[in-house]
Design a protein around this motif. Structure first.
Motif, PDB file in Angstrom:
ATOM      1  N   ARG A  65       0.848  -1.187   0.000  1.00  0.00           N
ATOM      2  CA  ARG A  65       0.000   0.000   0.000  1.00  0.00           C
ATOM      3  C   ARG A  65       0.885   1.238   0.000  1.00  0.00           C
ATOM      4  NH1 ARG A  65      -2.595  -0.736   6.106  1.00  0.00           N
ATOM      5  NH2 ARG A  65      -0.632  -0.521   7.266  1.00  0.00           N
ATOM      6  N   SER A  66       0.425   2.276  -0.633  1.00  0.00           N
ATOM      7  CA  SER A  66       1.200   3.508  -0.728  1.00  0.00           C
ATOM      8  C   SER A  66       0.233   4.668  -0.908  1.00  0.00           C
ATOM      9  CB  SER A  66       2.185   3.437  -1.903  1.00  0.00           C
ATOM     10  OG  SER A  66       1.482   3.221  -3.117  1.00  0.00           O
ATOM     11  N   GLY A  67       0.761   5.888  -0.857  1.00  0.00           N
ATOM     12  CA  GLY A  67      -0.054   7.074  -1.020  1.00  0.00           C
ATOM     13  C   GLY A  67      -0.332   7.754   0.310  1.00  0.00           C
ATOM     14  N   THR A  68      -1.089   8.810   0.276  1.00  0.00           N
ATOM     15  CA  THR A  68      -1.396   9.562   1.500  1.00  0.00           C
ATOM     16  C   THR A  68      -2.591   8.983   2.245  1.00  0.00           C
ATOM     17  OG1 THR A  68      -2.715  11.101   0.177  1.00  0.00           O
ATOM     18  CG2 THR A  68      -0.406  11.676   0.577  1.00  0.00           C
ATOM     19  N   LYS A  69      -3.547   8.392   1.551  1.00  0.00           N
ATOM     20  CA  LYS A  69      -4.739   7.821   2.176  1.00  0.00           C
ATOM     21  C   LYS A  69      -4.670   6.295   2.085  1.00  0.00           C
ATOM     22  CE  LYS A  69      -6.545  11.923   2.846  1.00  0.00           C
ATOM     23  NZ  LYS A  69      -6.675  12.504   4.206  1.00  0.00           N
ATOM     24  N   VAL A  70      -3.692   5.730   2.766  1.00  0.00           N
ATOM     25  CA  VAL A  70      -3.480   4.286   2.657  1.00  0.00           C
ATOM     26  C   VAL A  70      -4.644   3.544   3.300  1.00  0.00           C
ATOM     27  CG1 VAL A  70      -0.983   4.416   2.545  1.00  0.00           C
ATOM     28  CG2 VAL A  70      -2.093   4.313   4.756  1.00  0.00           C
ATOM     29  N   PRO A  71      -5.106   2.444   2.670  1.00  0.00           N
ATOM     30  CA  PRO A  71      -6.217   1.669   3.214  1.00  0.00           C
ATOM     31  C   PRO A  71      -5.727   0.713   4.304  1.00  0.00           C
ATOM     32  CG  PRO A  71      -5.533   0.741   1.140  1.00  0.00           C
ATOM     33  CD  PRO A  71      -4.692   1.951   1.339  1.00  0.00           C
ATOM     34  N   PRO A  72      -6.633   0.171   5.112  1.00  0.00           N
ATOM     35  CA  PRO A  72      -6.227  -0.723   6.206  1.00  0.00           C
ATOM     36  C   PRO A  72      -6.053  -2.166   5.756  1.00  0.00           C
ATOM     37  CG  PRO A  72      -8.585  -0.369   6.284  1.00  0.00           C
ATOM     38  CD  PRO A  72      -8.071   0.466   5.137  1.00  0.00           C
ATOM     39  N   TYR A  73      -5.362  -2.941   6.592  1.00  0.00           N
ATOM     40  CA  TYR A  73      -5.359  -4.392   6.477  1.00  0.00           C
ATOM     41  C   TYR A  73      -6.514  -4.936   7.304  1.00  0.00           C
ATOM     42  CZ  TYR A  73      -0.537  -3.803   4.816  1.00  0.00           C
ATOM     43  OH  TYR A  73       0.571  -3.426   4.124  1.00  0.00           O
ATOM     44  N   LEU A  74      -6.911  -6.147   7.023  1.00  0.00           N
ATOM     45  CA  LEU A  74      -8.012  -6.753   7.749  1.00  0.00           C
ATOM     46  C   LEU A  74      -7.520  -7.351   9.062  1.00  0.00           C
ATOM     47  CD1 LEU A  74     -10.974  -7.656   7.916  1.00  0.00           C
ATOM     48  CD2 LEU A  74     -10.322  -9.715   6.621  1.00  0.00           C
ATOM     49  N   LEU A  75      -8.026  -6.842  10.187  1.00  0.00           N
ATOM     50  CA  LEU A  75      -7.852  -7.393  11.529  1.00  0.00           C
ATOM     51  C   LEU A  75      -6.462  -7.190  12.112  1.00  0.00           C
ATOM     52  CD1 LEU A  75      -9.934 -10.659  11.064  1.00  0.00           C
ATOM     53  CD2 LEU A  75     -10.515  -8.714  12.533  1.00  0.00           C
ATOM     54  N   VAL A  76      -5.386  -7.362  11.345  1.00  0.00           N
ATOM     55  CA  VAL A  76      -4.029  -7.200  11.864  1.00  0.00           C
ATOM     56  C   VAL A  76      -3.388  -6.014  11.149  1.00  0.00           C
ATOM     57  CG1 VAL A  76      -1.795  -8.263  12.277  1.00  0.00           C
ATOM     58  CG2 VAL A  76      -3.856  -9.665  12.284  1.00  0.00           C
ATOM     59  N   ASP A  77      -3.075  -4.970  11.924  1.00  0.00           N
ATOM     60  CA  ASP A  77      -2.506  -3.764  11.334  1.00  0.00           C
ATOM     61  C   ASP A  77      -1.708  -3.036  12.416  1.00  0.00           C
ATOM     62  OD1 ASP A  77      -1.960  -1.630   9.577  1.00  0.00           O
ATOM     63  OD2 ASP A  77      -3.903  -1.872   8.609  1.00  0.00           O
TER      64      ASP A  77
END
Length: 611
Positions: A65-77
């Motif tokens: 993932r990259s960029g300024t508005k990075v999305p989340p991972y599911l459950l583990v982050d």
């Protein structure tokens, strides 16, 4: 072809790979929401570098993932996503901007978790639904743990009682769908996958990079992409990403998972000290003792002999129906910023790979006259022997940069070693005044793989060789033996004083050494006549065959032949001394047995009376 072989390996070893789009990661904190999802407890699992055996590591959802508005991972982050903990700046201050971003990321994380929980009918998913739908996460800390110990970058996993939520089948399915949605691009594409040949949905970008630190590099370590075309100038017709390299979601994810799996495997990986790594595997995955011996750098003489015998033995005609269909694959990788560099790719039948390894051992093996066997050298020693000698060992990290991977490529392809290896080796031989097993092995390899057949050498002493440099080397070895026999306690030997000069300019050095040996021979005739006669015969036998028109200076190849002739003669002399010692011990043993047998015979003899 490379992606196809990686995907085939993944199909064969599916049980050993993590779930699709999962990657091994260290867990620092565990958010336990309980089996009912009523209350959260944050459990401390962070350990220091000295407590590596206590590390909690799990395959967890991952995608680049990259960029300024990075999305989340599911459950583990990270704790920023899971707990809403904002990042601090360099001064330790938390800005309003960081707080807003942490709030956004935490909200996106909760939204993704709730989306998964709504699609699952498992009790653990119901607990997650109850916990994360109650608003921003709240939790209690264990005794003795401060909230400031939880850093925004720490990895946090979620458990419901004794269940890791990210290990549930429903979580793995939804995460795979999420990654395909993210990596499919703004416009969903479908077409013919170049890897599997099926018509499927295609990737816009490769979903998983190579792990940070998996490929050694002299610069800063970074993640690396196998396929990366992010500028129009890099792509055909100005196309970026995977437009001209159609790869489906399944093949792209599996090939990168296999690549990371091989990079983490001690059995299928060889990391180079300078930079780069080599990976290898076989089509059928069966253990091969020759490959294991070579890549483990532990050449066993018995195993080498079996390898040579299997390669040189002609199969019976009836064996044609049982041909080995196994194949050998090897991939050499480097890293340039965030892009992987494929330096070499090998795809050959396993039998061809075994033949190449057999040639490697056959062309560098050094005959040990005292032990009466051929000795083989690990590849890393052959590279390190071009470094400095410190008196007891080679200086660490003194091998020329890049020489080890170049020698490895020479072994796997059965090609010439790099041209720079010979002058580097000769330079260290003259500077250190040392010739040992690794240097002799490398020198034999360099000469045996020369395009000139006259440079190829026998594994043992070749008395019929007409090469002048080889004979001068033999002569120097005998002159050294003459001095050693005559002057046992000398501090500076003939080799210490004259080897470099003799091996580079023998025409001006050797005749003088030959004349000076007369004084030593005179002393030996008086004190050790048998040794004097044997050494004098060897000197005359070699010297009468040496021509007098040697060039004033020997080139690198001729210097190499001089050193090999010197070592062959010494090995022959050691073998002769060993044979003489064994013959002497055998005679002494026979004499002792004869005396022992005579004693009872004399005791049993009849005694004559004086009367």
């Amino acid at each position: 072809m490379l992606l196809q072989r990686l995907t085939e390996y993944g199909e064969r070893t599916a049980g050993k790979l993590p779930a699709e789009f999962y990657r091994e990661k260290q867990i620092h904190w565990v958010l336990d929401i309980g089996e009912d999802g009523q209350q959260g407890r944050l459990l401390h699992r962070k350990v220091s570098g000295r407590q590596r055996d206590q590390v909690v590591s799990k395959p967890v959802p991952y995608v680049q993932r990259s960029g300024t508005k990075v999305p989340p991972y599911l459950l583990v982050d990270t704790a920023e996503f899971v707990l809403g903990i904002a990042k601090a700046d360099k001064d330790g201050e938390v800005t309003d901007k960081a707080k807003d971003e942490a709030e956004r990321r935490h909200g996106a994380y909760r939204e993704l978790v709730l989306r998964w929980a709504s699609t699952s009918d498992e009790a653990a998913a119901a607990a997650a639904q109850r916990f994360f739908s109650a608003g921003p996460v709240t939790f209690s800390l264990p005794d003795g743990v401060e909230a400031t110990q939880v850093e925004a970058k720490d990895t946090v996993a979620v458990m419901a009682g004794t269940r890791w939520l990210h290990e549930l089948d429903s979580a793995q399915r939804l995460w795979a769908q999420e990654v395909r949605s993210r990596k499919g691009g703004a416009e969903e594409r479908s077409g013919l996958c170049l890897v599997c040949g099926e018509h499927r949905a295609l990737l816009a970008t490769i979903p998983e990079p190579v792990k940070k630190g998996a490929v050694p590099t002299t610069g800063g370590s970074n993640e690396g992409q196998l396929i990366s075309i992010n500028a129009p100038a890099q792509g055909r017709d100005g196309a970026t990403q995977l437009v001209n390299t159609p790869v489906c979601h399944q093949c792209g994810g599996r090939s990168m998972a296999v690549l990371n799996h091989l990079l983490a495997s001690d059995r299928h990986r060889r990391r180079f000290r300078d930079d780069g790594v080599l990976l290898w595997w076989t089509r059928h995955g069966q253990d091969d003792s020759a490959l294991a011996m070579f890549f483990d750098d532990q050449p066993d003489p018995a195993e080498v002999e079996r390898l040579l015998h299997s390669v040189h033995t002609r199969p019976a005609p009836a064996a044609g129906g049982g041909l080995d269909t196994d194949a050998f694959y090897a991939l050499s990788l480097g890293l340039n910023n965030a892009r992987l560099v494929v330096r070499d790719w090998i795809d050959v039948p396993l039998l061809a790979a075994r033949r190449n390894l057999a040639a490697w051992y056959e062309e560098h093996g050094v005959w040990d006259g005292w032990e009466g066997r051929t000795r083989y050298v690990p590849l890393w020693q052959m590279a390190l022997c071009c470094g400095r000698w410190l008196g007891e060992r080679y200086a660490p990290k003194s091998a020329p940069h890049g020489l080890e991977p170049e020698l490895l490529r020479s072994a796997l392809h059965q090609i010439r070693p790099p041209a720079r290896a010979l002058p580097l080796l000769l330079q260290r031989v003259h500077a250190d005044r040392r010739i040992d097993l690794p240097r002799l092995a490398l020198l034999r390899l360099l000469l045996n793989r020369s395009p000139n057949p006259q440079d190829h050498l026998m594994p043992q002493l070749d008395k019929d060789s007409t090469d002048p440099a080889y004979r001068w080397g033999r002569l120097f070895a005998v002159l050294e033996s003459v001095q050693h026999e005559a002057l046992r306690d000398i501090n500076t030997t003939l080799r210490d004083k004259f080897f470099s000069a003799a091996s580079t300019a023998p025409a001006s050095t050797m005749p003088r050494l030959y004349r000076d040996a007369g004084a030593h021979l005179k002393r030996l005739r008086r004190d050790k006549p048998a040794a004097a006669n044997a050494l004098e015969a060897s000197l005359d036998e070699i010297y009468e065959k040496v021509c007098d028109d040697l060039p004033g200076h020997l080139d690198d190849v001729q210097q190499g032949r001089f050193i090999i002739g010197y070592s062959h003669q010494r090995a022959e002399d050691r073998a002769r001394r060993r044979a003489a010692k064994e013959a002497k011990e055998a005679r002494e043993k026979a004499q002792r047995e004869t005396k022992t047998a005579d004693v009872p015979a004399q005791a049993d003899a009849p005694q004559l009376s004086a009367s």
